[in-house]
Design a protein around this motif. Structure first.
Motif, PDB file in Angstrom:
ATOM      1  N   GLN A 108      14.771   9.214   5.162  1.00 22.28           N
ATOM      2  CA  GLN A 108      14.079   7.956   4.936  1.00 22.28           C
ATOM      3  C   GLN A 108      12.611   8.254   4.693  1.00 22.28           C
ATOM      4  N   PHE A 109      12.061   7.627   3.671  1.00 22.26           N
ATOM      5  CA  PHE A 109      10.681   7.858   3.255  1.00 22.26           C
ATOM      6  C   PHE A 109       9.905   6.550   3.352  1.00 22.26           C
ATOM      7  N   TRP A 110       8.591   6.681   3.591  1.00 19.65           N
ATOM      8  CA  TRP A 110       7.722   5.510   3.759  1.00 19.65           C
ATOM      9  C   TRP A 110       6.492   5.622   2.891  1.00 19.65           C
ATOM     10  N   GLY A 111       6.005   4.477   2.420  1.00 17.37           N
ATOM     11  CA  GLY A 111       4.721   4.423   1.768  1.00 17.37           C
ATOM     12  C   GLY A 111       3.618   4.224   2.790  1.00 17.37           C
ATOM     13  N   GLN A 112       2.387   4.166   2.298  1.00 16.68           N
ATOM     14  CA  GLN A 112       1.227   4.011   3.176  1.00 16.68           C
ATOM     15  C   GLN A 112       0.966   2.558   3.542  1.00 16.68           C
ATOM     16  N   GLY A 113       1.542   1.642   2.802  1.00 16.54           N
ATOM     17  CA  GLY A 113       1.391   0.231   3.119  1.00 16.54           C
ATOM     18  C   GLY A 113       0.285  -0.453   2.343  1.00 16.54           C
ATOM     19  N   THR A 114       0.407  -1.771   2.245  1.00 19.81           N
ATOM     20  CA  THR A 114      -0.621  -2.589   1.613  1.00 19.81           C
ATOM     21  C   THR A 114      -0.852  -3.813   2.494  1.00 19.81           C
ATOM     22  N   GLN A 115      -2.124  -4.165   2.681  1.00 20.47           N
ATOM     23  CA  GLN A 115      -2.486  -5.242   3.597  1.00 20.47           C
ATOM     24  C   GLN A 115      -2.310  -6.604   2.936  1.00 20.47           C
ATOM     25  N   VAL A 116      -1.650  -7.497   3.659  1.00 21.06           N
ATOM     26  CA  VAL A 116      -1.537  -8.896   3.249  1.00 21.06           C
ATOM     27  C   VAL A 116      -2.146  -9.749   4.350  1.00 21.06           C
TER      28      VAL A 116
END
Length: 120
Positions: A108-116
């Motif tokens: 399983q891989f993850w991105g760094q995320g984006t703020q909402v």
């Protein structure tokens, strides 16, 4: 696998945003993007990461958390190796960092995320 999210920002309650996740990397050349289960998660300040939506592989179904059902729409473009999260009727409780994830057993891989941020 590298996952990059984009499209986050500040929006007023009732507004809309569209998040994009783009996948690349060695594993994506070895295994077709269509074989990956793609997911969206979010994490609010001081809270645990929670499931938002899952797009099953090879044209399978899409599953949503009850909290976003009817307001969020997830989709994938396997040719472009992207997944989208269309968010409408946003509420302050939707505020958080949104993460894209790719799963292909056993990895399983993850991105760094984006703020909402949903705020008036």
């Amino acid at each position: 696998v590298e996952l990059v999210e984009s499209g986050g920002g500040l929006v007023q309650p009732g507004g809309s945003l569209r998040l994009t996740c783009t996948a690349s990397g060695v594993n994506m050349r070895r295994y077709s993007f269509s074989t990956y289960v793609m997911m969206w998660y979010r994490q609010a300040p001081g809270k645990e990461r929670e499931f938002v939506a899952r797009l099953n592989s090879d044209g399978g179904s899409t599953v949503y958390a009850d909290s976003v059902k009817g307001r969020f729409t997830a989709s994938r473009d396997d040719a472009k190796k992207t997944v989208l999260l269309e968010m409408t009727d946003l509420k302050p409780e939707d505020t958080g960092v949104y993460f894209c994830s790719a799963y292909n057993y056993p990895n399983q891989f993850w991105g760094q995320g984006t703020q909402v941020t949903v705020s008036s």
